[in-house]
Design a protein around this motif. Structure first.
Motif, PDB file in Angstrom:
ATOM      1  N   SER A 240       0.806  -1.231   0.000  1.00  0.00           N
ATOM      2  CA  SER A 240       0.000   0.000   0.000  1.00  0.00           C
ATOM      3  C   SER A 240       0.834   1.273   0.000  1.00  0.00           C
ATOM      4  CB  SER A 240      -0.941   0.006   1.208  1.00  0.00           C
ATOM      5  OG  SER A 240      -0.204  -0.056   2.423  1.00  0.00           O
ATOM      6  N   GLY A 241       2.115   1.186   0.379  1.00  0.00           N
ATOM      7  CA  GLY A 241       2.968   2.366   0.296  1.00  0.00           C
ATOM      8  C   GLY A 241       3.132   2.887  -1.115  1.00  0.00           C
ATOM      9  N   HIS A 242       2.874   2.023  -2.097  1.00  0.00           N
ATOM     10  CA  HIS A 242       2.987   2.420  -3.507  1.00  0.00           C
ATOM     11  C   HIS A 242       1.708   3.064  -4.042  1.00  0.00           C
ATOM     12  CE1 HIS A 242       6.004  -0.843  -3.036  1.00  0.00           C
ATOM     13  NE2 HIS A 242       6.695  -0.167  -3.927  1.00  0.00           N
ATOM     14  N   LEU A 243       0.669   3.118  -3.217  1.00  0.00           N
ATOM     15  CA  LEU A 243      -0.635   3.583  -3.681  1.00  0.00           C
ATOM     16  C   LEU A 243      -0.635   5.086  -3.947  1.00  0.00           C
ATOM     17  CD1 LEU A 243      -3.604   2.870  -4.242  1.00  0.00           C
ATOM     18  CD2 LEU A 243      -4.059   3.231  -1.802  1.00  0.00           C
ATOM     19  N   VAL A 244      -1.119   5.453  -5.137  1.00  0.00           N
ATOM     20  CA  VAL A 244      -1.246   6.853  -5.549  1.00  0.00           C
ATOM     21  C   VAL A 244      -2.672   7.062  -6.046  1.00  0.00           C
ATOM     22  CG1 VAL A 244      -0.494   8.623  -7.191  1.00  0.00           C
ATOM     23  CG2 VAL A 244       1.190   7.052  -6.183  1.00  0.00           C
ATOM     24  N   ASN A 245      -3.356   8.083  -5.544  1.00  0.00           N
ATOM     25  CA  ASN A 245      -4.710   8.407  -5.998  1.00  0.00           C
ATOM     26  C   ASN A 245      -4.663   9.610  -6.934  1.00  0.00           C
ATOM     27  OD1 ASN A 245      -6.832   6.695  -4.563  1.00  0.00           O
ATOM     28  ND2 ASN A 245      -5.496   7.267  -2.868  1.00  0.00           N
ATOM     29  N   ARG A 246      -5.369   9.476  -8.044  1.00  0.00           N
ATOM     30  CA  ARG A 246      -5.392  10.546  -9.042  1.00  0.00           C
ATOM     31  C   ARG A 246      -6.825  10.955  -9.341  1.00  0.00           C
ATOM     32  NH1 ARG A 246      -1.303  12.071 -12.111  1.00  0.00           N
ATOM     33  NH2 ARG A 246      -2.813  12.666 -13.696  1.00  0.00           N
ATOM     34  N   THR A 247      -7.014  12.237  -9.611  1.00  0.00           N
ATOM     35  CA  THR A 247      -8.355  12.716  -9.967  1.00  0.00           C
ATOM     36  C   THR A 247      -8.630  12.523 -11.457  1.00  0.00           C
ATOM     37  OG1 THR A 247      -7.461  14.956 -10.270  1.00  0.00           O
ATOM     38  CG2 THR A 247      -8.396  14.407  -8.106  1.00  0.00           C
ATOM     39  N   THR A 248      -7.570  12.459 -12.258  1.00  0.00           N
ATOM     40  CA  THR A 248      -7.746  12.280 -13.699  1.00  0.00           C
ATOM     41  C   THR A 248      -6.812  11.189 -14.197  1.00  0.00           C
ATOM     42  OG1 THR A 248      -6.083  13.983 -14.181  1.00  0.00           O
ATOM     43  CG2 THR A 248      -8.397  14.686 -14.083  1.00  0.00           C
ATOM     44  N   ALA A 249      -7.183  10.596 -15.328  1.00  0.00           N
ATOM     45  CA  ALA A 249      -6.366   9.560 -15.956  1.00  0.00           C
ATOM     46  C   ALA A 249      -5.349  10.181 -16.898  1.00  0.00           C
ATOM     47  CB  ALA A 249      -7.258   8.588 -16.719  1.00  0.00           C
ATOM     48  N   VAL A 250      -4.279   9.452 -17.159  1.00  0.00           N
ATOM     49  CA  VAL A 250      -3.324   9.784 -18.215  1.00  0.00           C
ATOM     50  C   VAL A 250      -3.289   8.580 -19.142  1.00  0.00           C
ATOM     51  CG1 VAL A 250      -0.967  10.428 -18.790  1.00  0.00           C
ATOM     52  CG2 VAL A 250      -1.960  11.182 -16.618  1.00  0.00           C
ATOM     53  N   ALA A 251      -3.710   8.751 -20.365  1.00  0.00           N
ATOM     54  CA  ALA A 251      -3.912   7.636 -21.285  1.00  0.00           C
ATOM     55  C   ALA A 251      -2.698   6.726 -21.359  1.00  0.00           C
ATOM     56  CB  ALA A 251      -4.241   8.161 -22.682  1.00  0.00           C
ATOM     57  N   CYS A 252      -2.945   5.422 -21.182  1.00  0.00           N
ATOM     58  CA  CYS A 252      -1.927   4.374 -21.288  1.00  0.00           C
ATOM     59  C   CYS A 252      -0.834   4.479 -20.221  1.00  0.00           C
ATOM     60  CB  CYS A 252      -1.308   4.333 -22.681  1.00  0.00           C
ATOM     61  SG  CYS A 252      -2.471   3.815 -23.959  1.00  0.00           S
ATOM     62  N   LYS A 253      -1.102   5.273 -19.170  1.00  0.00           N
ATOM     63  CA  LYS A 253      -0.117   5.408 -18.091  1.00  0.00           C
ATOM     64  C   LYS A 253      -0.764   5.218 -16.726  1.00  0.00           C
ATOM     65  CE  LYS A 253       2.800   8.384 -20.901  1.00  0.00           C
ATOM     66  NZ  LYS A 253       3.228   9.757 -21.188  1.00  0.00           N
ATOM     67  N   LEU A 254      -1.704   6.069 -16.388  1.00  0.00           N
ATOM     68  CA  LEU A 254      -2.328   6.045 -15.064  1.00  0.00           C
ATOM     69  C   LEU A 254      -3.839   6.150 -15.191  1.00  0.00           C
ATOM     70  CD1 LEU A 254       0.275   8.570 -14.069  1.00  0.00           C
ATOM     71  CD2 LEU A 254      -0.117   6.733 -12.438  1.00  0.00           C
ATOM     72  N   ASP A 255      -4.550   5.414 -14.348  1.00  0.00           N
ATOM     73  CA  ASP A 255      -6.002   5.518 -14.296  1.00  0.00           C
ATOM     74  C   ASP A 255      -6.426   6.622 -13.333  1.00  0.00           C
ATOM     75  OD1 ASP A 255      -6.277   3.429 -16.041  1.00  0.00           O
ATOM     76  OD2 ASP A 255      -7.187   2.043 -14.590  1.00  0.00           O
ATOM     77  N   ALA A 256      -7.642   7.116 -13.499  1.00  0.00           N
ATOM     78  CA  ALA A 256      -8.234   7.949 -12.449  1.00  0.00           C
ATOM     79  C   ALA A 256      -8.520   7.057 -11.252  1.00  0.00           C
ATOM     80  CB  ALA A 256      -9.518   8.588 -12.955  1.00  0.00           C
ATOM     81  N   GLY A 257      -8.341   7.594 -10.052  1.00  0.00           N
ATOM     82  CA  GLY A 257      -8.541   6.798  -8.856  1.00  0.00           C
ATOM     83  C   GLY A 257      -7.244   6.159  -8.399  1.00  0.00           C
ATOM     84  N   GLN A 258      -7.332   4.908  -7.954  1.00  0.00           N
ATOM     85  CA  GLN A 258      -6.182   4.234  -7.358  1.00  0.00           C
ATOM     86  C   GLN A 258      -5.226   3.665  -8.402  1.00  0.00           C
ATOM     87  OE1 GLN A 258      -7.994   1.310  -4.711  1.00  0.00           O
ATOM     88  NE2 GLN A 258      -7.823   2.718  -2.987  1.00  0.00           N
ATOM     89  N   ASN A 259      -3.934   3.868  -8.156  1.00  0.00           N
ATOM     90  CA  ASN A 259      -2.864   3.246  -8.921  1.00  0.00           C
ATOM     91  C   ASN A 259      -1.761   2.866  -7.930  1.00  0.00           C
ATOM     92  OD1 ASN A 259      -3.377   4.156 -12.055  1.00  0.00           O
ATOM     93  ND2 ASN A 259      -3.990   5.760 -10.638  1.00  0.00           N
TER      94      ASN A 259
END
Length: 206
Positions: free
Chosen positions: A72-91
């Motif tokens: 869980s230390g690696h958990l990052v929450n984002r409000t928006t997605a970055v295509a083919c990189k990060l989802d909105a929400g939990q990553n």
């Protein structure tokens, strides 16, 4: 890249299988500097291989003997997605810079002569077993280039390996167990075309 689909009816069997498979892992890596993809070449056998190199111990490990604990230390929450990189929400993110308590995951060609392969190898993500809805992205934060991705729509099943030592960003979009299978190939100046076996890595995320 081949894809693997796990049906809901097989979930219980998969859990049991993973429990037994986990017993075979000799090492759990949850933090520190590690070359997840440590490429090597045996000149005697004319054989390419991919292992795990753990810098804290200096050990070279077989991928089958390792499980990466993406806690869980690696958990990052984002409000928006970055295509083919990060989802909105939990990553769950393995960062490109060394961070205490997190896995600093890279790759290296230090155990072979990259020049003997014309300065480049070709690494492929040939198979992926992921949790429902889960994807993996491996990308260069500085250039934006996506090096590997489990979603065929991102058109990144493989990448040229030209670096001696490199740390991209790794992203897992859902909790669960990921099994990623890699293969590397190249053309040796003396030995000609060579290809490694398919090597499977296990990441437990969450």
């Amino acid at each position: 890249m081949r894809s693997t689909v796990i049906k809901l009816g097989a979930v219980l069997g998969a859990v049991v299988s993973l429990a037994f498979a986990g017993q075979a892992h000799a090492a759990t890596i949850a933090s520190g500097h590690v070359d997840v993809l440590a490429f090597s070449y045996d000149d005697t056998a004319n054989a390419l291989d991919i292992n795990v190199h753990q810098h804290s111990t200096g050990a070279t490990l077989e991928a089958a003997d390792v499980v990466f604990d993406v806690h869980s230390g690696h958990l990052v929450n984002r409000t928006t997605a970055v295509a083919c990189k990060l989802d909105a929400g939990q990553n769950w993110v393995l960062p490109r810079t060394e961070t205490s308590g997190l896995i600093w995951a890279g790759w290296s060609t230090e155990d072979l002569s990259l020049a003997a392969f014309g300065g480049s190898l070709q690494a492929e993500l040939v198979d992926a077993v992921t949790p429902a809805g889960g994807n993996v992205s491996v990308y260069d934060a500085t250039t934006g280039a996506v090096r590997f991705h489990t979603d065929p729509a991102c058109n990144a099943p493989g990448t040229a390996i030209t670096e001696t030592h490199h740390h991209p960003t790794w992203v897992f979009t859902e909790p669960g167990t990921y099994e990623l299978t890699f293969q590397v190939s190249g053309t040796h100046s003396t030995d000609g075309a060579v290809t490694s076996p398919e090597i499977t890595y296990t990441f437990d995320v969450g």
